[in-house]
Design a protein around this motif. Sequence first.
Motif, PDB file in Angstrom:
ATOM      1  N   LEU A 298     -92.362 -18.789 -64.617  1.00 53.33           N
ATOM      2  CA  LEU A 298     -91.235 -19.135 -65.486  1.00 53.33           C
ATOM      3  C   LEU A 298     -91.379 -18.485 -66.856  1.00 53.33           C
ATOM      4  O   LEU A 298     -90.398 -18.032 -67.449  1.00 53.33           O
ATOM      5  CB  LEU A 298     -91.118 -20.648 -65.621  1.00 53.33           C
ATOM      6  N   LEU A 299     -92.610 -18.425 -67.376  1.00 52.69           N
ATOM      7  CA  LEU A 299     -92.824 -17.727 -68.644  1.00 52.69           C
ATOM      8  C   LEU A 299     -92.524 -16.239 -68.493  1.00 52.69           C
ATOM      9  O   LEU A 299     -91.931 -15.619 -69.385  1.00 52.69           O
ATOM     10  CB  LEU A 299     -94.262 -17.936 -69.127  1.00 52.69           C
ATOM     11  N   ALA A 300     -92.919 -15.673 -67.361  1.00 53.43           N
ATOM     12  CA  ALA A 300     -92.601 -14.262 -67.117  1.00 53.43           C
ATOM     13  C   ALA A 300     -91.090 -14.050 -67.035  1.00 53.43           C
ATOM     14  O   ALA A 300     -90.559 -13.045 -67.520  1.00 53.43           O
ATOM     15  CB  ALA A 300     -93.279 -13.796 -65.821  1.00 53.43           C
ATOM     16  N   ASN A 301     -90.389 -15.010 -66.437  1.00 52.32           N
ATOM     17  CA  ASN A 301     -88.931 -14.952 -66.339  1.00 52.32           C
ATOM     18  C   ASN A 301     -88.298 -15.010 -67.730  1.00 52.32           C
ATOM     19  O   ASN A 301     -87.382 -14.239 -68.062  1.00 52.32           O
ATOM     20  CB  ASN A 301     -88.462 -16.128 -65.478  1.00 52.32           C
ATOM     21  N   LEU A 302     -88.792 -15.927 -68.580  1.00 54.00           N
ATOM     22  CA  LEU A 302     -88.293 -16.032 -69.953  1.00 54.00           C
ATOM     23  C   LEU A 302     -88.473 -14.711 -70.699  1.00 54.00           C
ATOM     24  O   LEU A 302     -87.574 -14.253 -71.416  1.00 54.00           O
ATOM     25  CB  LEU A 302     -89.028 -17.154 -70.686  1.00 54.00           C
TER      26      LEU A 302
ATOM     27  N   ALA B 206     -85.992 -15.521 -81.933  1.00 56.34           N
ATOM     28  CA  ALA B 206     -85.317 -15.380 -80.649  1.00 56.34           C
ATOM     29  C   ALA B 206     -85.194 -16.742 -79.984  1.00 56.34           C
ATOM     30  O   ALA B 206     -86.102 -17.573 -80.070  1.00 56.34           O
ATOM     31  CB  ALA B 206     -86.101 -14.433 -79.736  1.00 56.34           C
ATOM     32  N   VAL B 207     -84.080 -16.965 -79.329  1.00 53.80           N
ATOM     33  CA  VAL B 207     -83.868 -18.205 -78.579  1.00 53.80           C
ATOM     34  C   VAL B 207     -83.905 -17.872 -77.098  1.00 53.80           C
ATOM     35  O   VAL B 207     -83.181 -16.985 -76.627  1.00 53.80           O
ATOM     36  CB  VAL B 207     -82.538 -18.867 -78.952  1.00 53.80           C
ATOM     37  N   ALA B 208     -84.766 -18.579 -76.367  1.00 57.25           N
ATOM     38  CA  ALA B 208     -84.925 -18.369 -74.931  1.00 57.25           C
ATOM     39  C   ALA B 208     -84.471 -19.622 -74.192  1.00 57.25           C
ATOM     40  O   ALA B 208     -85.182 -20.632 -74.195  1.00 57.25           O
ATOM     41  CB  ALA B 208     -86.384 -18.053 -74.607  1.00 57.25           C
ATOM     42  N   PRO B 209     -83.292 -19.616 -73.577  1.00 51.68           N
ATOM     43  CA  PRO B 209     -82.827 -20.798 -72.840  1.00 51.68           C
ATOM     44  C   PRO B 209     -83.697 -21.070 -71.613  1.00 51.68           C
ATOM     45  O   PRO B 209     -83.841 -20.209 -70.737  1.00 51.68           O
ATOM     46  CB  PRO B 209     -81.400 -20.422 -72.429  1.00 51.68           C
ATOM     47  N   TYR B 210     -84.275 -22.251 -71.569  1.00 53.04           N
ATOM     48  CA  TYR B 210     -85.121 -22.660 -70.446  1.00 53.04           C
ATOM     49  C   TYR B 210     -84.265 -23.455 -69.460  1.00 53.04           C
ATOM     50  O   TYR B 210     -84.473 -24.623 -69.211  1.00 53.04           O
ATOM     51  CB  TYR B 210     -86.287 -23.493 -70.972  1.00 53.04           C
ATOM     52  N   VAL B 211     -83.259 -22.789 -68.952  1.00 54.22           N
ATOM     53  CA  VAL B 211     -82.323 -23.364 -67.988  1.00 54.22           C
ATOM     54  C   VAL B 211     -82.058 -22.306 -66.920  1.00 54.22           C
ATOM     55  O   VAL B 211     -82.157 -21.104 -67.178  1.00 54.22           O
ATOM     56  CB  VAL B 211     -81.003 -23.805 -68.651  1.00 54.22           C
ATOM     57  N   ILE B 212     -81.709 -22.760 -65.736  1.00 52.00           N
ATOM     58  CA  ILE B 212     -81.607 -21.842 -64.606  1.00 52.00           C
ATOM     59  C   ILE B 212     -80.264 -21.127 -64.549  1.00 52.00           C
ATOM     60  O   ILE B 212     -80.201 -19.922 -64.305  1.00 52.00           O
ATOM     61  CB  ILE B 212     -81.873 -22.599 -63.290  1.00 52.00           C
ATOM     62  N   ALA B 213     -79.182 -21.867 -64.794  1.00 54.79           N
ATOM     63  CA  ALA B 213     -77.847 -21.299 -64.580  1.00 54.79           C
ATOM     64  C   ALA B 213     -76.943 -21.581 -65.767  1.00 54.79           C
ATOM     65  O   ALA B 213     -77.158 -22.534 -66.518  1.00 54.79           O
ATOM     66  CB  ALA B 213     -77.238 -21.880 -63.306  1.00 54.79           C
ATOM     67  N   PRO B 214     -75.909 -20.768 -65.941  1.00 54.56           N
ATOM     68  CA  PRO B 214     -74.953 -21.011 -67.029  1.00 54.56           C
ATOM     69  C   PRO B 214     -74.225 -22.344 -66.845  1.00 54.56           C
ATOM     70  O   PRO B 214     -74.143 -22.882 -65.745  1.00 54.56           O
ATOM     71  CB  PRO B 214     -73.975 -19.836 -66.909  1.00 54.56           C
TER      72      PRO B 214
ATOM     73  N   GLY C 289     -78.154 -18.738 -87.028  1.00 54.05           N
ATOM     74  CA  GLY C 289     -78.470 -17.360 -87.364  1.00 54.05           C
ATOM     75  C   GLY C 289     -79.655 -16.768 -86.632  1.00 54.05           C
ATOM     76  O   GLY C 289     -80.375 -15.923 -87.188  1.00 54.05           O
ATOM     77  N   ALA C 290     -79.871 -17.176 -85.374  1.00 54.30           N
ATOM     78  CA  ALA C 290     -80.939 -16.551 -84.583  1.00 54.30           C
ATOM     79  C   ALA C 290     -80.652 -15.068 -84.408  1.00 54.30           C
ATOM     80  O   ALA C 290     -79.495 -14.652 -84.294  1.00 54.30           O
ATOM     81  CB  ALA C 290     -81.044 -17.234 -83.222  1.00 54.30           C
ATOM     82  N   ASP C 291     -81.690 -14.273 -84.372  1.00 53.95           N
ATOM     83  CA  ASP C 291     -81.531 -12.821 -84.276  1.00 53.95           C
ATOM     84  C   ASP C 291     -81.300 -12.356 -82.842  1.00 53.95           C
ATOM     85  O   ASP C 291     -80.619 -11.348 -82.612  1.00 53.95           O
ATOM     86  CB  ASP C 291     -82.778 -12.131 -84.840  1.00 53.95           C
ATOM     87  N   VAL C 292     -81.893 -13.071 -81.891  1.00 50.43           N
ATOM     88  CA  VAL C 292     -81.795 -12.687 -80.481  1.00 50.43           C
ATOM     89  C   VAL C 292     -81.557 -13.949 -79.670  1.00 50.43           C
ATOM     90  O   VAL C 292     -82.218 -14.972 -79.894  1.00 50.43           O
ATOM     91  CB  VAL C 292     -83.085 -11.994 -80.003  1.00 50.43           C
ATOM     92  N   VAL C 293     -80.618 -13.880 -78.734  1.00 46.94           N
ATOM     93  CA  VAL C 293     -80.393 -14.989 -77.807  1.00 46.94           C
ATOM     94  C   VAL C 293     -80.453 -14.428 -76.396  1.00 46.94           C
ATOM     95  O   VAL C 293     -79.640 -13.577 -76.020  1.00 46.94           O
ATOM     96  CB  VAL C 293     -79.044 -15.683 -78.047  1.00 46.94           C
ATOM     97  N   ALA C 294     -81.419 -14.885 -75.631  1.00 46.49           N
ATOM     98  CA  ALA C 294     -81.602 -14.384 -74.271  1.00 46.49           C
ATOM     99  C   ALA C 294     -80.635 -15.073 -73.311  1.00 46.49           C
ATOM    100  O   ALA C 294     -80.046 -16.114 -73.626  1.00 46.49           O
ATOM    101  CB  ALA C 294     -83.038 -14.610 -73.817  1.00 46.49           C
TER     102      ALA C 294
END
Length: 257
Positions: A115-119, A197-205, A220-225
């Motif tokens: 999961l960390l690799a996926n993030l 950076a914001v990394a959503p720890y959710v599977i689907a939209p 004002g996050a610079d990156v949103v995955a």
Amino acid sequence: MYAHSPASPALLVIAHGSRDPRHAATVHALTRRVRALRPELRVETAFLDFDGPAVDQAVASLYLAGVREVVALPLLLTRAFHAKSDVPAVLAAAASHLPGLSVRTADVLGPSPLLLANLERRLWEAGLTPADRATTGVVLAAAGSSDPEAIAVIAETAREWRHTGWCAVRHAFASAVLPRTEDAVRALRAQGVRRIAVAPYVIAPGRLPDRIAAGAAAAGADVVAAVLGPSPELARLLLRRFDAAALTPARVPALTV
């Protein structure tokens, strides 16, 4: 088509379901990837709510096809209410009138290095590079839960991820508990972190991932995955959980009727 033997366990992936059609589309894309990795395995999908088929319908369909062993895999990242209550109850009800059916429940997906690799895959796709680790703070933004065990797992996942070289990692939640995504972004900024950076720890939209993205933008996050999605890492993780349940039944007792 898979060449599944009815005598072999089938994998039933149980997702939460959503009014947002992107949710079911993502779940089906993920199960297609799982089938591609293991063509001989029968993989079916069911939903707890909103989408179909329902769990009892999927179990009955497998039974009518001659399947007598099912590994049910909750498509969940933590052991919260759905994993502890909803999934066992609906499986027990579904199996109660099907003689000879054995249903094992696999572990939830998290925590896992995959999961960390996926993030991180999603962060690289959003524009970061591994060289950015030391100068980037990350917000691990989960859906949220009122279950203390689930909250503790998210917090521990953030701590573990911090040890891989990121400048800082904070956890946040889209619902149920604080802090919110925007709170975590602002806290990192107050620490002096220049790139966040914001990394959503959710599977689907869906509604909660949209709330995460809105909070990230507001602060004002610079990156949103993107969300985890139907990634190779997630597909491999599903198969790992399936194998653990199917091959070591003593760890996951069967619901045998």
